[in-house]
Design a protein around this motif. Structure first.
Motif, short mmCIF file in Angstrom:
data_model
loop_
_atom_site.label_atom_id
_atom_site.label_comp_id
_atom_site.label_asym_id
_atom_site.label_seq_id
_atom_site.Cartn_x
_atom_site.Cartn_y
_atom_site.Cartn_z
N LEU A 231 0.82 -1.22 0.00
CA LEU A 231 0.00 0.00 0.00
C LEU A 231 0.85 1.27 0.00
CD1 LEU A 231 -3.04 -0.70 2.35
CD2 LEU A 231 -2.80 -1.09 -0.08
N ASP A 232 2.12 1.16 0.35
CA ASP A 232 2.98 2.33 0.33
C ASP A 232 3.14 2.92 -1.07
OD1 ASP A 232 3.38 2.40 2.99
OD2 ASP A 232 5.55 2.06 2.95
N ASP A 233 2.83 2.10 -2.07
CA ASP A 233 2.96 2.58 -3.45
C ASP A 233 1.74 3.39 -3.90
OD1 ASP A 233 5.32 1.19 -3.50
OD2 ASP A 233 4.44 -0.61 -4.42
N LEU A 234 0.66 3.41 -3.07
CA LEU A 234 -0.56 4.11 -3.45
C LEU A 234 -0.60 5.53 -2.89
CD1 LEU A 234 -3.12 1.22 -2.76
CD2 LEU A 234 -2.02 1.80 -4.93
N LYS A 235 -1.56 6.31 -3.34
CA LYS A 235 -1.74 7.67 -2.80
C LYS A 235 -2.23 7.58 -1.36
CE LYS A 235 -4.65 9.01 -5.93
NZ LYS A 235 -5.59 9.86 -6.67
N ASN A 236 -1.96 8.62 -0.58
CA ASN A 236 -2.28 8.61 0.85
C ASN A 236 -3.76 8.36 1.11
OD1 ASN A 236 0.21 8.85 1.96
ND2 ASN A 236 0.19 11.09 2.06
N SER A 237 -4.64 9.01 0.37
CA SER A 237 -6.08 8.87 0.60
C SER A 237 -6.53 7.42 0.35
CB SER A 237 -6.87 9.82 -0.31
OG SER A 237 -6.54 9.58 -1.66
N THR A 238 -6.04 6.83 -0.71
CA THR A 238 -6.39 5.43 -1.04
C THR A 238 -5.79 4.48 -0.01
OG1 THR A 238 -6.28 6.04 -3.38
CG2 THR A 238 -6.35 3.69 -2.87
#
Length: 353
Positions: A231-238
């Motif tokens: 999940l670190d690869d996703l945007k903060n909100s997502t």
């Protein structure tokens, strides 16, 4: 998950005994309420909350034990606190050295298994290591581990002594506790040692279980989000949206595991916890030792199957140990056997770099 469930199961049993049964509330509802409370405060602030609540919870836990020791010493007509400790020390309940090599309690077996158990449960567990990772520097983390280790020795001695005191007090007062098991402390604290001890006990046992379950819930959420789902690869909100659902999912799974354990358990929770640790931490121990000792490239796709096969083979060996090893019974050293099987398996599915 299994370790956190075992620890939280203990407080659920106590709360059921103390409160919920009187109101006709079933055990599963008790577990759901308890897990929900933990989920709420870990959801709001994560690891920062846990560091502070664990400090308070540990304080309550130790104070509960000290108050219980003091109360028991006063209930003996001629005893003070030191006298109660002396009684335990001179009794069979304080025996540490067992020299029958076939016994699960054989000293060297327990001692060596204890070393590996400590390395595995403390040194390789995100649950505990995440607290060191929140320290500002490496030196502070080292200081944290050293202070914890020294204090832990004294706390364990205090708790082991308390166990002996409770049995001796029950015998002194003519209270039947032969089959009390995990209900020994709640039985005496809530019915025979007075209101102050009862309140302190409930605070202490709740604090102890919450302090392990809350950090486990947070660490499982963190590990699954980062290591499995990336999940670190996703945007903060997502990322935050997914983590909230993962956190809630692990809370629900924790409640299910506790209820299932309640249905199948037939022995002391502490013994069951360490037995389970022998199976669940063995593959982790094997992986760790392999990575330290060897510079070999493993076939990654086979590692999960090996991590499931090693505990299974350990269980079969333990089940038939008397027939295979001239009456020898495995104790907590199952962890070493499990880790060794994993280590050998990794060697066979690897090659030199």
């Amino acid at each position: 998950m299994i370790g956190a469930a075992f620890r939280l199961y203990l407080v659920a049993v106590v709360l059921q005994y103390a409160f919920f049964s009187a109101f006709g509330i079933p055990f599963w509802a008790n577990v759901c309420i308890t897990v929900f409370l933990i989920w709420v405060y870990t959801y709001r602030a994560g690891i920062k909350t846990i560091v502070w609540t664990d400090t308070l919870q540990t304080t309550f836990l130790v104070l509960a034990v000290l108050l219980t020791v003091y109360t028991i010493s006063k209930l003996y007509v001629t005893a003070d606190a030191s006298g109660v400790f002396q009684r335990v020390y001179k009794s069979d309940l304080s025996q540490v050295f067992f020299w029958d090599w076939r016994s699960p309690h054989f000293f060297w077996k327990q001692f060596i298994a204890g070393i590996f158990m400590t390395v595995a449960i403390n040194g390789m567990d995100q649950d505990l290591m995440q607290k060191n990772l929140t320290c500002k520097s490496k030196r502070e983390a080292q200081k944290n581990m050293l202070v914890f280790s020294v204090l832990f020795v004294f706390v364990v001695i205090l708790f082991m002594s308390l166990g002996g005191m409770l049995y001796q007090y029950a015998q002194h007062a003519g209270i039947e506790v032969a089959n009390a098991g995990d209900e020994l402390y709640p039985l005496l604290a809530l019915n025979h040692l007075g209101g102050a001890v009862a309140i302190a006990f409930l605070l202490g046992i709740t604090a102890a279980s919450f302090s392990s379950a809350d950090s486990a819930l947070t660490s499982m959420t963190t590990a699954f989000s980062i290591d499995f789902l990336r999940l670190d690869d996703l945007k903060n909100s997502t990322k935050m949206k997914y983590r909230k659902w993962i956190h809630l999912g692990f809370a629900a799974l924790l409640a299910v595991v506790i209820v299932v354990f309640h249905m199948i358990n037939d022995e002391n929770v502490v013994i069951a916890l360490f037995k389970a640790a022998g199976y669940t931490y063995g593959p982790i121990l094997g992986l760790f030792v392999f990575a330290i000792l060897f510079r070999r490239k493993v076939q990654d796709r086979l590692v999960p199957f090996l991590a499931l096969g090693a505990p299974l083979l350990t269980f079969i060996t333990s089940a038939f140990s008397k027939q295979l090893f001239n009456g020898y019974e495995f104790g907590f050293e199952l962890l070493i056997l499990n880790g060794l099987i994993m280590l050998l398996g990794l060697f066979f599915i690897s090659e030199k770099k």
